[in-house]
Design a protein around this motif. Sequence first.
Motif, PDB file in Angstrom:
ATOM      1  N   PRO A  29       0.828  -1.212   0.000  1.00 12.75           N
ATOM      2  CA  PRO A  29       0.000   0.000   0.000  1.00 12.75           C
ATOM      3  C   PRO A  29       0.860   1.258   0.000  1.00 12.75           C
ATOM      4  CG  PRO A  29       0.074  -0.950   2.194  1.00 12.75           C
ATOM      5  CD  PRO A  29       0.781  -1.911   1.300  1.00 12.75           C
ATOM      6  N   SER A  30       0.331   2.305  -0.583  1.00 14.64           N
ATOM      7  CA  SER A  30       1.009   3.598  -0.587  1.00 14.64           C
ATOM      8  C   SER A  30       0.429   4.484   0.499  1.00 14.64           C
ATOM      9  CB  SER A  30       0.847   4.283  -1.952  1.00 14.64           C
ATOM     10  OG  SER A  30      -0.449   4.845  -2.073  1.00 14.64           O
ATOM     11  N   ALA A  31       0.917   5.701   0.572  1.00 13.88           N
ATOM     12  CA  ALA A  31       0.399   6.668   1.537  1.00 13.88           C
ATOM     13  C   ALA A  31      -0.967   7.208   1.138  1.00 13.88           C
ATOM     14  CB  ALA A  31       1.386   7.828   1.694  1.00 13.88           C
ATOM     15  N   LEU A  32      -1.406   6.942  -0.092  1.00 14.67           N
ATOM     16  CA  LEU A  32      -2.709   7.396  -0.557  1.00 14.67           C
ATOM     17  C   LEU A  32      -3.711   6.250  -0.471  1.00 14.67           C
ATOM     18  CD1 LEU A  32      -1.944   9.581  -3.716  1.00 14.67           C
ATOM     19  CD2 LEU A  32      -2.259  10.301  -1.342  1.00 14.67           C
ATOM     20  N   ALA A  33      -4.824   6.493   0.146  1.00 16.79           N
ATOM     21  CA  ALA A  33      -5.834   5.452   0.332  1.00 16.79           C
ATOM     22  C   ALA A  33      -6.252   4.859  -1.003  1.00 16.79           C
ATOM     23  CB  ALA A  33      -7.045   6.029   1.061  1.00 16.79           C
ATOM     24  N   GLY A  34      -6.222   3.531  -1.081  1.00 16.13           N
ATOM     25  CA  GLY A  34      -6.664   2.838  -2.276  1.00 16.13           C
ATOM     26  C   GLY A  34      -5.605   2.646  -3.320  1.00 16.13           C
ATOM     27  N   PHE A  35      -4.505   3.360  -3.228  1.00 13.34           N
ATOM     28  CA  PHE A  35      -3.406   3.248  -4.181  1.00 13.34           C
ATOM     29  C   PHE A  35      -2.346   2.297  -3.635  1.00 13.34           C
ATOM     30  CE2 PHE A  35      -4.138   7.300  -6.634  1.00 13.34           C
ATOM     31  CZ  PHE A  35      -3.855   6.798  -7.901  1.00 13.34           C
ATOM     32  N   SER A  36      -1.943   1.311  -4.422  1.00  8.40           N
ATOM     33  CA  SER A  36      -0.730   0.573  -4.122  1.00  8.40           C
ATOM     34  C   SER A  36       0.467   1.439  -4.515  1.00  8.40           C
ATOM     35  CB  SER A  36      -0.698  -0.741  -4.896  1.00  8.40           C
ATOM     36  OG  SER A  36      -0.604  -0.473  -6.289  1.00  8.40           O
ATOM     37  N   VAL A  37       1.655   1.042  -4.074  1.00  4.10           N
ATOM     38  CA  VAL A  37       2.856   1.751  -4.516  1.00  4.10           C
ATOM     39  C   VAL A  37       2.984   1.666  -6.025  1.00  4.10           C
ATOM     40  CG1 VAL A  37       5.386   1.695  -4.467  1.00  4.10           C
ATOM     41  CG2 VAL A  37       4.089   1.580  -2.330  1.00  4.10           C
ATOM     42  N   SER A  38       2.710   0.502  -6.591  1.00  3.12           N
ATOM     43  CA  SER A  38       2.806   0.350  -8.044  1.00  3.12           C
ATOM     44  C   SER A  38       1.815   1.258  -8.760  1.00  3.12           C
ATOM     45  CB  SER A  38       2.581  -1.105  -8.446  1.00  3.12           C
ATOM     46  OG  SER A  38       1.295  -1.558  -8.051  1.00  3.12           O
ATOM     47  N   GLY A  39       0.590   1.316  -8.263  1.00  2.00           N
ATOM     48  CA  GLY A  39      -0.406   2.169  -8.900  1.00  2.00           C
ATOM     49  C   GLY A  39      -0.057   3.635  -8.805  1.00  2.00           C
ATOM     50  N   LEU A  40       0.475   4.049  -7.654  1.00  2.54           N
ATOM     51  CA  LEU A  40       0.897   5.434  -7.495  1.00  2.54           C
ATOM     52  C   LEU A  40       2.080   5.740  -8.404  1.00  2.54           C
ATOM     53  CD1 LEU A  40       0.706   8.161  -6.102  1.00  2.54           C
ATOM     54  CD2 LEU A  40       1.992   7.192  -4.170  1.00  2.54           C
ATOM     55  N   ALA A  41       3.005   4.799  -8.524  1.00  2.00           N
ATOM     56  CA  ALA A  41       4.137   4.983  -9.436  1.00  2.00           C
ATOM     57  C   ALA A  41       3.655   5.112 -10.875  1.00  2.00           C
ATOM     58  CB  ALA A  41       5.105   3.817  -9.300  1.00  2.00           C
ATOM     59  N   HIS A 153       2.677  14.163  -6.475  1.00  3.88           N
ATOM     60  CA  HIS A 153       2.734  12.700  -6.399  1.00  3.88           C
ATOM     61  C   HIS A 153       4.147  12.189  -6.172  1.00  3.88           C
ATOM     62  CE1 HIS A 153      -1.474  12.277  -6.940  1.00  3.88           C
ATOM     63  NE2 HIS A 153      -1.475  12.818  -8.147  1.00  3.88           N
ATOM     64  N   SER A 154       5.156  12.981  -6.495  1.00  2.00           N
ATOM     65  CA  SER A 154       6.516  12.598  -6.086  1.00  2.00           C
ATOM     66  C   SER A 154       6.612  12.587  -4.559  1.00  2.00           C
ATOM     67  CB  SER A 154       7.546  13.560  -6.681  1.00  2.00           C
ATOM     68  OG  SER A 154       7.684  13.352  -8.077  1.00  2.00           O
ATOM     69  N   ASP A 155       6.013  13.575  -3.932  1.00  5.90           N
ATOM     70  CA  ASP A 155       5.981  13.596  -2.470  1.00  5.90           C
ATOM     71  C   ASP A 155       5.208  12.397  -1.934  1.00  5.90           C
ATOM     72  OD1 ASP A 155       6.324  14.743   0.181  1.00  5.90           O
ATOM     73  OD2 ASP A 155       4.233  15.354   0.061  1.00  5.90           O
ATOM     74  N   ASP A 156       4.053  12.113  -2.530  1.00  3.63           N
ATOM     75  CA  ASP A 156       3.255  10.958  -2.100  1.00  3.63           C
ATOM     76  C   ASP A 156       4.065   9.663  -2.196  1.00  3.63           C
ATOM     77  OD1 ASP A 156       0.932  12.489  -1.681  1.00  3.63           O
ATOM     78  OD2 ASP A 156       0.264  12.208  -3.749  1.00  3.63           O
ATOM     79  N   LEU A 157       4.759   9.476  -3.307  1.00  8.83           N
ATOM     80  CA  LEU A 157       5.505   8.238  -3.516  1.00  8.83           C
ATOM     81  C   LEU A 157       6.708   8.166  -2.587  1.00  8.83           C
ATOM     82  CD1 LEU A 157       5.763   5.609  -5.085  1.00  8.83           C
ATOM     83  CD2 LEU A 157       7.093   6.846  -6.815  1.00  8.83           C
ATOM     84  N   ALA A 158       7.408   9.265  -2.413  1.00 13.20           N
ATOM     85  CA  ALA A 158       8.566   9.273  -1.522  1.00 13.20           C
ATOM     86  C   ALA A 158       8.154   8.920  -0.095  1.00 13.20           C
ATOM     87  CB  ALA A 158       9.246  10.639  -1.570  1.00 13.20           C
ATOM     88  N   VAL A 159       7.064   9.525   0.386  1.00 15.08           N
ATOM     89  CA  VAL A 159       6.568   9.212   1.720  1.00 15.08           C
ATOM     90  C   VAL A 159       6.160   7.747   1.806  1.00 15.08           C
ATOM     91  CG1 VAL A 159       4.670   9.665   3.339  1.00 15.08           C
ATOM     92  CG2 VAL A 159       5.861  11.570   2.239  1.00 15.08           C
ATOM     93  N   SER A 160       5.587   7.226   0.753  1.00 20.70           N
ATOM     94  CA  SER A 160       5.109   5.843   0.740  1.00 20.70           C
ATOM     95  C   SER A 160       6.230   4.833   0.917  1.00 20.70           C
ATOM     96  CB  SER A 160       4.380   5.549  -0.579  1.00 20.70           C
ATOM     97  OG  SER A 160       3.239   6.368  -0.733  1.00 20.70           O
TER      98      SER A 160
END
Length: 210
Positions: A29-41, A153-160
């Motif tokens: 899971p990523s830091a965004l609800a419902g998004f996996s890390v792969s999906g956020l990437a 979203h770079s911030d979202d992914l980095a935090v994730s």
Amino acid sequence: MVRDDFLAAARSAAGLLRAPEVAAAWPGPSALAGFSVSGLAGHLAYQVLGVRQALAAPVPEEETVTLLGHYERVEWIGSAHEDPVNVRIRDGGEQVAADGPQALVAALDAAVAELAGTLATLPERAVRIPLWGPWSLSLSDFLVTRMMELAVHSDDLAVSVGVPTPVLPDEVMETVLDLLARLAVRRHGQVGVLRALSRAERAPGSIAAF
């Protein structure tokens, strides 16, 4: 120049996607609800891949709206987590990333290299992504929207994945923050944003742009 700034933000995102922490966390899971890390990437990479797709399409005939006019029309602002527009965005990110982290980085690198040549000579024109709806943007405004998405979203992914958020060039962040401030004023009003930036004792709880 907005085209150079966009390319700088795109290269920064590609560098983030190369981080081994991203591949290691890929299915989680990523830091965004419902998004996996792969999906956020995948969603992050699409902010560049989608520019290439838009420029490969014919010049649209739909009305060209202003930058803020675009955000007045998009469905995702204010929509609920499970609304179709947000489900579509998450599913789209997963599809873009379906072949894995290495393939995604390779696709993004190729898109950046192609766009560096294309944007160097392309005359200003209107562009659109069909999923938006029946309107288009000038290329310059379109690139501003993508820069904002890349920064956020770079911030979202980095935090994730537990790595530092990339530091973008000042010129990029000035453009991104200008857009976010204007959207925050639209949502919260001038006084709320003014106080948040100048008077902590009178600041509202949030001036989030979205």
